[in-house]
Design an enzyme around this catalytic site. Structure first.
Site, mmCIF file in Angstrom:
data_model
loop_
_atom_site.group_PDB
_atom_site.id
_atom_site.type_symbol
_atom_site.label_atom_id
_atom_site.label_comp_id
_atom_site.label_asym_id
_atom_site.label_seq_id
_atom_site.Cartn_x
_atom_site.Cartn_y
_atom_site.Cartn_z
ATOM 1 N N HIS A 1 -73.704 48.053 30.460
ATOM 2 C CA HIS A 1 -73.881 48.648 31.611
ATOM 3 C C HIS A 1 -73.308 50.068 31.659
ATOM 4 C CE1 HIS A 1 -74.357 44.849 33.400
ATOM 5 N NE2 HIS A 1 -73.220 44.274 32.942
ATOM 6 N N ASP B 1 -83.052 42.221 26.634
ATOM 7 C CA ASP B 1 -81.651 42.071 26.937
ATOM 8 C C ASP B 1 -81.682 40.720 27.627
ATOM 9 O OD1 ASP B 1 -79.386 41.920 28.676
ATOM 10 O OD2 ASP B 1 -79.365 44.168 28.774
ATOM 11 N N HIS C 1 -76.108 39.195 32.811
ATOM 12 C CA HIS C 1 -76.143 40.268 34.017
ATOM 13 C C HIS C 1 -77.317 41.161 33.423
ATOM 14 C CE1 HIS C 1 -72.045 38.735 33.701
ATOM 15 N NE2 HIS C 1 -71.735 39.268 34.885
#
Lengths: 217, 385
Positions: free
Chosen positions: B134, B168, B172
Site C-alpha cells: 500500500h 498479489d 486488500h
C-alpha cells in the site's frame, strides 16, 4: 456544492446558421455530445445533441448523395429550443433532479443572459463519486441509528476518539424502519475494528459489517 | 522437485513494529520461520541476510521529501501536523522509534532476494518481511511505509531490464504497486482481492487496466465478500494462467498476503489453508514455465498471526524449496513453544479440517458473480496483442 464548482467553462458553441456537418465534426473532434447554440451576443438560443444530429442524418444504409445534402441544413432547423438553463449559484443537487425529471443530459449555465459554462450528466456523476469518497483510500462501514437530532455528533465522536479520519458521510433512510436512518462512513483506515467495537459497545447496530448474518462477523 | 531457494531472514526484520496492539506484527515472520525449522524444512544455509536499502534505492519509487519525513518521524522530531500529509502518525501507520531504518531494512530484504535470484545461483527467494504493497510515492498507508515490492520492481527494471509479472494475492488491493507501474507496459500487475465495496483501500475494480503505454497491463480480480475456496481458486487459477501466457514475463514477484482466510479479522473473504497451498504451487509452476524459475516471494498482510499466517507463509517456502507443500501434523515442538503465548488454540494440522470451514448461505450467487467478473477482467488477456 454550487453549479459553479462543477461546471465546465471551456464550452464549444456554434451559431444557429452553422451547418449540421459542423456540429458532427465538433462532436467527433472534442468527444462531446451537446453543443449550445448561441447568437452573436453569446446568449443561448438552442442546444443540439448528438442524437438530434443523428435523427437529422440519412440512414447508414443510404450511401447516396442524400446524406451530404442533409448535413448542409442549418442547425436552427434541428436545435431544441427553448433551453433549460441554470445559474452558477444554483445548487448542484438541483441539476441532478433536472437530469432525472427532464431526461436530458446537459444544461448550459447562464449568468447575466450570457453562456458561462455547461454541466453534463457525467460531471454530475463525477461530483457524486467525490461525495461518496470512493476516490480515496478507505474502509466502508454502515451504522443504523435512531432518526433524532444530535445523533450524528454522538456517532462521529466515536471516530474522533480513535483519531480515525472520516473521508465522507452519507445519510439515507432505513427502508424497513422509518424511525431509523443508515449512516454510511468511509474512514481512512485499513483497520476499522477498534471503531466498530466502540460503536457496538455504545449500543449501535452495524449494517456493515453485519452482526450475525454471516459466520465470520 | 528441489530448487535452489533463499530465505531472507535476520532479527533486523522484526524492528518494523508500530506498537503492541497494532494488527501488523512481524512476529508472523518468526512464527513461520520457526515452524519451518521445527519441520526440518529450513536450514541455516538456506538463509541469506537482509541489508538496509540505501536512500537512492528508496528513491527509485519514493519522493525525497517523504523519505526525509520518515527519518524525522523515526527520530522523534516530527510534529503530528507535519506527518499527516505523508500518512505518518495516523492510526494505521503511527510513528515509532527507528521507523526509517526498520522500513528500509524490509526493502533491503526484498532487494537481497532480487540479487540472490538475478546475481547468484538461486532460482527463488523469499522475504516474508516484505510485501508492503500500500505504500505510495509520498505517503505511508495501510500499515505500509516504504513499498518494497514497487522499489524492487523498479530496481529489476533499471538494473536488469527484465519484464516483471507482479502477482498479489493479499485480500486488500495491491494499489501502491499498481499505481507505481500503471503506465508501464513492461510491468504487468495482477491483484486478486476482496472487492473494494467495503474493504480498504476501495480500489481494484476490473476497469482499472492501466493508462497510456501501460493500458492492458494491470489486471484486477475483485472477488465478493465471503468467497470460498472453490470460486477463489477457479478465478485465480484462470486469471494467473491467462495473464502469464499473455504477458510472458522474465521474472515473477509475488505478494503473499494471508488475510483472505476465514479466520482473518480484517477482511470478509472465507478461504481456507488449501488455497495457501495452491497459490504458491501455481506461481512456482508459472515461474518455471515462463521465467526459467526466476521468482521472488514476499509476505504482506495476514492478521491472524497465530492460526493462519505462519502456516500459509511456511507453505510458500515449502513449495519454493521442495516443490511441494507440507501435509499432516504441525510439529509438537512448535506448538508447545507458542501455545503458551497464543490467545487462541493453535491448529495442529497443516490443512484446515473440513468441519472448521464456515457455511456461507449465498455461496452459489457469490460464485456466479465472481465468474462473471472474471470474464470482464480477462478481456485483454484473451486477445492477442
Amino acid at each position: 456544492m454550487l453549479v459553479e464548482d462543477i461546471m465546465n467553462t471551456d464550452v464549444k458553441t456554434l451559431s444557429p446558421t452553422d451547418s449540421i456537418a459542423a456540429a458532427l465534426k465538433m462532436f467527433r473532434e472534442h468527444k462531446i455530445r451537446h453543443i449550445p447554440i448561441v447568437n452573436a451576443e453569446n446568449e443561448v438560443i438552442g442546444i443540439v445533441s448528438d442524437r438530434d444530429v443523428r435523427d437529422a442524418s440519412a440512414s447508414i444504409f443510404d450511401n447516396g448523395s442524400k446524406s451530404d445534402l442533409l448535413l448542409q441544413n442549418e442547425l436552427q432547423t434541428i436545435m431544441s429550443s427553448p433551453v433549460v438553463t441554470v445559474h452558477p449559484l444554483d445548487f448542484a443537487e438541483e441539476i441532478a433532479s433536472i437530469f432525472y425529471e427532464k431526461e436530458f443530459a446537459c444544461v448550459p449555465v447562464v449568468q447575466n443572459g450570457k453562456l458561462v459554462g455547461t454541466v453534463t450528466e457525467k460531471d454530475m456523476l463525477y461530483t457524486l463519486i467525490q461525495l461518496t469518497g470512493t476516490n480515496e483510500q478507505g474502509s466502508h462501514i454502515e451504522v443504523k441509528v435512531p432518526d433524532r437530532p444530535g445523533i450524528l455528533p454522538e456517532v462521529t465522536a466515536i471516530f474522533g476518539k480513535r483519531k480515525t479520519n472520516i473521508v465522507s458521510v452519507l445519510v439515507y433512510p432505513c427502508n424497513d424502519d422509518p424511525a431509523y436512518k443508515i449512516l454510511v462512513f468511509r474512514i481512512q483506515t485499513m483497520n476499522p475494528i477498534p471503531v466498530i467495537t466502540d460503536l457496538r459497545n455504545a449500543g449501535y447496530t452495524m449494517v456493515w459489517p453485519q452482526d450475525d448474518k454471516e459466520p465470520k462477523l | 522437485m528441489n530448487c535452489h531457494a533463499a530465505f531472507v531472514y535476520s532479527d533486523d526484520l522484526l524492528g518494523y513494529h508500530f506498537h503492541e496492539d497494532h494488527p501488523f506484527n512481524q512476529i508472523r515472520v518468526t512464527l513461520a520461520k520457526e515452524l519451518l525449522e521445527a519441520s526440518n524444512h529450513l536450514n541455516s544455509d538456506d538463509i541469506i541476510k537482509p541489508r538496509m536499502a540505501t536512500d537512492d534505492e528508496l528513491k527509485l519509487f519514493h519522493d525525497h521529501e517523504f523519505i526525509e519525513t520518515v527519518k524525522k518521524a523515526g527520530g522523534g522530531k516530527l510534529s503530528e501536523n507535519e506527518g499527516l500529509p505523508f500518512g505518518i502518525g495516523t492510526e494505521d501507520t503511527p510513528m515509532f522509534n527507528g521507523m526509517h531504518e526498520a522500513s528500509a531494512m524490509l526493502v533491503g530484504g526484498t532487494l537481497a532476494a532480487v540479487e540472490a535470484v538475478l546475481e547468484k545461483e538461486y532460482s527463488h527467494a523469499l522475504n516474508l518481511g516484505g510485501g508492503l504493497h500500500h505504500g505510495l510515492k509520498r505517503k505511508a498507508s495501510g500499515f505500509c511505509v516504504y513499498n518494497d515490492g514497487a522499489i524492487a520492481i523498479k530496481y529489476i527494471r533499471q538494473k536488469y531490464n527484465l519484464r516483471v509479472l507482479y502477482i498479489d494475492t493479499d485480500a486488500h488491493h495491491g494499489d501502491g504497486v499498481q499505481w507505481a507501474f500503471y503506465d508501464d507496459p513492461n510491468v504487468c500487475t495482477l491483484s486478486i482481492h476482496e472487492t473494494g465495496r467495503y474493504l480498504f483501500p476501495g480500489t481494484g475494480s476490473v476497469n482499472e487496466r492501466g493508462i497510456k503505454e501501460g493500458h492492458g497491463y494491470a489486471f484486477n480480480i475483485p472477488v465478493d465478500a465471503f468467497t470460498q475456496d472453490e470460486s477463489y481458486l477457479q478465478v485465480f487459477e484462470t486469471a494467473a494462467k491467462q495473464v502469464a501466457a499473455f504477458f510472458k514475463p522474465d521474472i515473477i514477484v509475488s505478494q503473499n498476503g494471508a488475510d483472505a482466510h476465514f479466520h482473518d479479522p480484517l477482511t470478509h473473504l472465507c478461504i481456507s489453508m488449501s488455497i495457501y497451498e495452491k497459490i504458491p504451487e501455481l506461481v512456482h509452476q508459472l515461474a518455471h514455465t515462463y521465467c526459467g524459475g526466476r521468482w521472488i516471494g514476499l509476505g504482506g498482510g495476514g492478521y491472524d498471526h497465530w492460526r493462519v499466517t505462519p502456516r500459509a507463509w511456511a507453505q510458500v517456502w515449502n513449495v519454493m524449496r521442495y516443490g511441494k507443500v507440507a501435509t499432516g501434523n504441525i510439529p509438537e515442538h512448535w506448538l508447545e513453544k507458542w501455545q503458551k503465548q497464543a490467545p487462541v488454540s493453535l491448529p495442529n494440522t497443516w490443512h484446515d479440517p473440513e468441519s472448521t470451514l464456515p457455511t456461507i448461505p449465498r455461496k452459489a450467487e457469490i460464485s456466479e458473480k465472481n465468474a462473471r467478473m472474471l470474464e470482464a477482467a480477462m478481456k485483454y488477456a484473451t486477445n492477442l496483442k
